[in-house]
Scaffold this motif. Sequence first.
Motif, PDB file in Angstrom:
ATOM      1  N   GLU A 127      -9.544  -6.349  -2.672  1.00  0.00           N
ATOM      2  CA  GLU A 127      -8.334  -7.120  -2.385  1.00  0.00           C
ATOM      3  C   GLU A 127      -7.501  -6.497  -1.274  1.00  0.00           C
ATOM      4  OE1 GLU A 127      -9.256  -6.181  -5.457  1.00  0.00           O
ATOM      5  OE2 GLU A 127     -10.019  -8.141  -6.099  1.00  0.00           O
ATOM      6  N   GLY A 128      -7.942  -5.333  -0.776  1.00  0.00           N
ATOM      7  CA  GLY A 128      -7.218  -4.693   0.304  1.00  0.00           C
ATOM      8  C   GLY A 128      -6.052  -3.851  -0.155  1.00  0.00           C
ATOM      9  N   VAL A 129      -6.012  -3.495  -1.411  1.00  0.00           N
ATOM     10  CA  VAL A 129      -4.916  -2.681  -1.934  1.00  0.00           C
ATOM     11  C   VAL A 129      -5.499  -1.428  -2.592  1.00  0.00           C
ATOM     12  CG1 VAL A 129      -3.412  -4.670  -2.305  1.00  0.00           C
ATOM     13  CG2 VAL A 129      -4.940  -3.931  -4.128  1.00  0.00           C
ATOM     14  N   GLY A 130      -4.616  -0.504  -2.915  1.00  0.00           N
ATOM     15  CA  GLY A 130      -5.029   0.707  -3.613  1.00  0.00           C
ATOM     16  C   GLY A 130      -5.433   1.847  -2.694  1.00  0.00           C
ATOM     17  N   GLU A 131      -5.165   1.745  -1.407  1.00  0.00           N
ATOM     18  CA  GLU A 131      -5.556   2.808  -0.484  1.00  0.00           C
ATOM     19  C   GLU A 131      -4.648   4.020  -0.642  1.00  0.00           C
ATOM     20  OE1 GLU A 131      -6.130   3.600   4.333  1.00  0.00           O
ATOM     21  OE2 GLU A 131      -5.205   1.734   3.595  1.00  0.00           O
ATOM     22  N   ILE A 132      -5.244   5.195  -0.651  1.00  0.00           N
ATOM     23  CA  ILE A 132      -4.524   6.466  -0.653  1.00  0.00           C
ATOM     24  C   ILE A 132      -4.925   7.210   0.612  1.00  0.00           C
ATOM     25  CG2 ILE A 132      -4.074   8.621  -1.861  1.00  0.00           C
ATOM     26  CD1 ILE A 132      -3.102   6.171  -3.357  1.00  0.00           C
ATOM     27  N   SER A 133      -3.976   7.375   1.526  1.00  0.00           N
ATOM     28  CA  SER A 133      -4.278   7.970   2.823  1.00  0.00           C
ATOM     29  C   SER A 133      -4.119   9.490   2.777  1.00  0.00           C
ATOM     30  CB  SER A 133      -3.366   7.375   3.896  1.00  0.00           C
ATOM     31  OG  SER A 133      -2.020   7.747   3.640  1.00  0.00           O
ATOM     32  N   MET A 134      -4.518  10.146   3.870  1.00  0.00           N
ATOM     33  CA  MET A 134      -4.363  11.589   3.987  1.00  0.00           C
ATOM     34  C   MET A 134      -2.889  11.981   3.970  1.00  0.00           C
ATOM     35  SD  MET A 134      -6.008  14.479   4.265  1.00  0.00           S
ATOM     36  CE  MET A 134      -7.626  14.117   4.916  1.00  0.00           C
ATOM     37  N   THR A 135      -2.058  11.153   4.585  1.00  0.00           N
ATOM     38  CA  THR A 135      -0.610  11.431   4.587  1.00  0.00           C
ATOM     39  C   THR A 135      -0.061  11.451   3.168  1.00  0.00           C
ATOM     40  OG1 THR A 135      -0.402  10.391   6.758  1.00  0.00           O
ATOM     41  CG2 THR A 135       1.606  10.653   5.473  1.00  0.00           C
ATOM     42  N   ASP A 136      -0.533  10.520   2.324  1.00  0.00           N
ATOM     43  CA  ASP A 136      -0.086  10.484   0.932  1.00  0.00           C
ATOM     44  C   ASP A 136      -0.493  11.759   0.198  1.00  0.00           C
ATOM     45  OD1 ASP A 136       0.915   7.923   1.389  1.00  0.00           O
ATOM     46  OD2 ASP A 136      -0.991   6.983   0.842  1.00  0.00           O
ATOM     47  N   LEU A 137      -1.713  12.229   0.466  1.00  0.00           N
ATOM     48  CA  LEU A 137      -2.180  13.433  -0.218  1.00  0.00           C
ATOM     49  C   LEU A 137      -1.384  14.663   0.222  1.00  0.00           C
ATOM     50  CD1 LEU A 137      -6.090  13.062  -0.176  1.00  0.00           C
ATOM     51  CD2 LEU A 137      -4.499  12.536  -2.020  1.00  0.00           C
ATOM     52  N   VAL A 138      -1.139  14.807   1.534  1.00  0.00           N
ATOM     53  CA  VAL A 138      -0.401  15.980   2.017  1.00  0.00           C
ATOM     54  C   VAL A 138       1.022  15.978   1.485  1.00  0.00           C
ATOM     55  CG1 VAL A 138       0.424  17.168   4.069  1.00  0.00           C
ATOM     56  CG2 VAL A 138      -1.863  16.172   4.062  1.00  0.00           C
ATOM     57  N   LYS A 139       1.618  14.818   1.427  1.00  0.00           N
ATOM     58  CA  LYS A 139       2.981  14.743   0.871  1.00  0.00           C
ATOM     59  C   LYS A 139       2.976  15.133  -0.599  1.00  0.00           C
ATOM     60  CE  LYS A 139       4.960  11.206   3.930  1.00  0.00           C
ATOM     61  NZ  LYS A 139       5.464   9.806   4.013  1.00  0.00           N
ATOM     62  N   ASN A 140       1.962  14.680  -1.324  1.00  0.00           N
ATOM     63  CA  ASN A 140       1.912  14.993  -2.755  1.00  0.00           C
ATOM     64  C   ASN A 140       1.638  16.467  -2.994  1.00  0.00           C
ATOM     65  OD1 ASN A 140       1.745  13.668  -5.581  1.00  0.00           O
ATOM     66  ND2 ASN A 140      -0.071  14.993  -5.493  1.00  0.00           N
ATOM     67  N   CYS A 141       0.933  17.111  -2.056  1.00  0.00           N
ATOM     68  CA  CYS A 141       0.642  18.540  -2.207  1.00  0.00           C
ATOM     69  C   CYS A 141       1.925  19.361  -2.314  1.00  0.00           C
ATOM     70  CB  CYS A 141      -0.165  19.041  -1.009  1.00  0.00           C
ATOM     71  SG  CYS A 141      -1.895  18.593  -1.051  1.00  0.00           S
ATOM     72  N   LEU A 142       2.942  18.953  -1.609  1.00  0.00           N
ATOM     73  CA  LEU A 142       4.195  19.717  -1.604  1.00  0.00           C
ATOM     74  C   LEU A 142       4.844  19.746  -2.979  1.00  0.00           C
ATOM     75  CD1 LEU A 142       5.646  18.388   1.781  1.00  0.00           C
ATOM     76  CD2 LEU A 142       4.279  20.447   1.377  1.00  0.00           C
ATOM     77  N   ARG A 143       4.430  18.838  -3.875  1.00  0.00           N
ATOM     78  CA  ARG A 143       5.001  18.789  -5.219  1.00  0.00           C
ATOM     79  C   ARG A 143       4.086  19.479  -6.245  1.00  0.00           C
ATOM     80  NH1 ARG A 143       5.209  13.348  -3.356  1.00  0.00           N
ATOM     81  NH2 ARG A 143       7.287  12.765  -2.591  1.00  0.00           N
ATOM     82  N   MET A 144       3.002  20.067  -5.787  1.00  0.00           N
ATOM     83  CA  MET A 144       2.023  20.663  -6.699  1.00  0.00           C
ATOM     84  C   MET A 144       2.062  22.188  -6.693  1.00  0.00           C
ATOM     85  SD  MET A 144      -1.221  18.124  -5.933  1.00  0.00           S
ATOM     86  CE  MET A 144      -2.263  18.916  -7.136  1.00  0.00           C
ATOM     87  N   ARG A 145       3.142  22.738  -6.203  1.00  0.00           N
ATOM     88  CA  ARG A 145       3.361  24.176  -6.146  1.00  0.00           C
ATOM     89  C   ARG A 145       2.189  24.911  -5.463  1.00  0.00           C
ATOM     90  NH1 ARG A 145       2.165  29.587  -6.869  1.00  0.00           N
ATOM     91  NH2 ARG A 145       4.058  30.769  -7.388  1.00  0.00           N
ATOM     92  N   PRO A 146       1.835  24.478  -4.217  1.00  0.00           N
ATOM     93  CA  PRO A 146       0.743  25.177  -3.535  1.00  0.00           C
ATOM     94  C   PRO A 146       1.242  26.435  -2.838  1.00  0.00           C
ATOM     95  CG  PRO A 146       1.542  23.415  -2.166  1.00  0.00           C
ATOM     96  CD  PRO A 146       2.366  23.366  -3.415  1.00  0.00           C
TER      97      PRO A 146
END
Length: 558
Positions: free
Chosen positions: A384-403
């Motif tokens: 359906e063209g939805v549900g994409e998770i981009s690299m930008t989304d992952l890098v932003k989420n990393c900042l909340r994972m105490r790396p």
Amino acid sequence: MFGRRQGPPTKTASPPPPANEPPADDDVDEAKPQLTLVDSDGAEGEAPDGASNAATDDHAEPAFDDDFATEVEPAQAAAPEPEPEPEPEVALAPEPEQETPKPKMRQAAESRRDKKKKDKEDDPGDMTPEEEARYNETKIQVFNTLIESVDLTELSKMPAAAVRKEISDVVSEIISMKAMVMSAAEQQRLIVDICNDILGLGPMEPLIERDDIADIMVNGPNKVYIETGGKITLTNIKFRDNAQLMNICQRIVSAVGRRVDEASPICDARLLDGSRVNVIAPPLAIDGAALTIRKFKKDKLRLQDLVNFKSISPAGAEVIKLVGACRLNVMVSGGTGSGKTTLLNCLTAFIEDGERVITCEDTAELQLLVPHVVRLETRPPNLEGVGEISMTDLVKNCLRMRPERIIVGEVRGKEAFDLLQAMNTGHDGSMGTIHANNPRECISRIENMIAMGGFSLPAKTVREQIAGAVNVIVQAARLRDGSRKITHVTEVIGMEGDVITLQDILVFDFEGETPDGKIIGRHKYTGLRPAFYDRVRYFGKEQELVTALQALASEEPS
């Protein structure tokens, strides 16, 4: 005949004529009967005399040959009968010498035939076109019968070893039931091929098992290329048709929750061992599906392996080791196939065990050598063209994972800005790879990616961000002889006006090539004091850095 030629008894003892006087015709006629009476009772002793008389008479010899040929031949044939007895002994004496080479020649011929037979059994794929066509036809028949005979759903629940044994038994029964004429080698090859078609990657399975292959490139069903030792070669592996190739591509991408078809003809995926896979299907691929696999070695490479491959000198490896251990922000730059991912894996080996590392990749291919690691992977949109998770989304989420360190497998878009933000906000030791031909182009590429991301920032601001975030650029290259070298270790000094200042610490100096085309050079220290010396001293490793730089200055070409 005998009665006509017998002469008077008184003539039998007549003396021979003189040597210089030819005998009379009557004497010849009378002498000849003496030879014919050799077998008679009363003339056995006189035959030698008559024979000697006939031998001395030159004119008597023709008459003897014409008139007595029929009678003398039996006597001559009977006379030499005792003589052939010793002749076999004389003839047999040299026979062992003449016959001895024959068994050796036969043994050599048999040995060659056995070797050819063994080679064919060891490599049953080496067939003539007719044999290959017959084999493929047999395989299709057996495969279709197998699909009708077994429940693939039940097979999918069994371990791979048990499935292979089950398929082997069923295939053997099918061959026996259909009375197919196949050699043991062909039957074994058939079983392996069918198991690979059902469980593995079909004809490519032998290539996947080889550890010396870096890339597998499939250009349609009839052409499969491989890269070994930095050189690309064509193999004799072919697919049955494009449908079989597409079936294998679907199997690969579906294992990681993705799909490839006419609606979505481009797909990135990975194999179970982490090898990167790219598929582009028709109608975009005109000559059939194009499949590219970047294979990784079964044993994870370490920095010492790169030294053994002469990709970097021992002293240069010590410098790179300090770069990874002292938590410097690193960008690994290089062209396609230059070894960026391998080098990034080697750098992670010097991360301390207590550090928490998070990786972000489009296709998970990093094989980090640290215990505490979290691996994240992007996701494409669904039907359906939805549900994409981009690299930008992952890098932003990393900042909340105490790396403590963030590693981006490949920076290729606007995620470059988020990575720079992470590097500038206390996540020292973060790393990433980028496609560029030299360290200066690496800086320009990062600028362009940020601009393409839609960030309306002044150019000077972006460059200041880059200069403050990136500490070291390690440049990898694939040379024209197929070898891979680390050509630069360059540090980012800062800004001079609107220009980012770079400083080379070590470079690969080209010095020539060998007669067989191998490039000769050495990693040379530029003599400049590294700006990250204070950072190394903070970790108490300044003496190691000084020793490595001194060794670099005195290294010989390799």
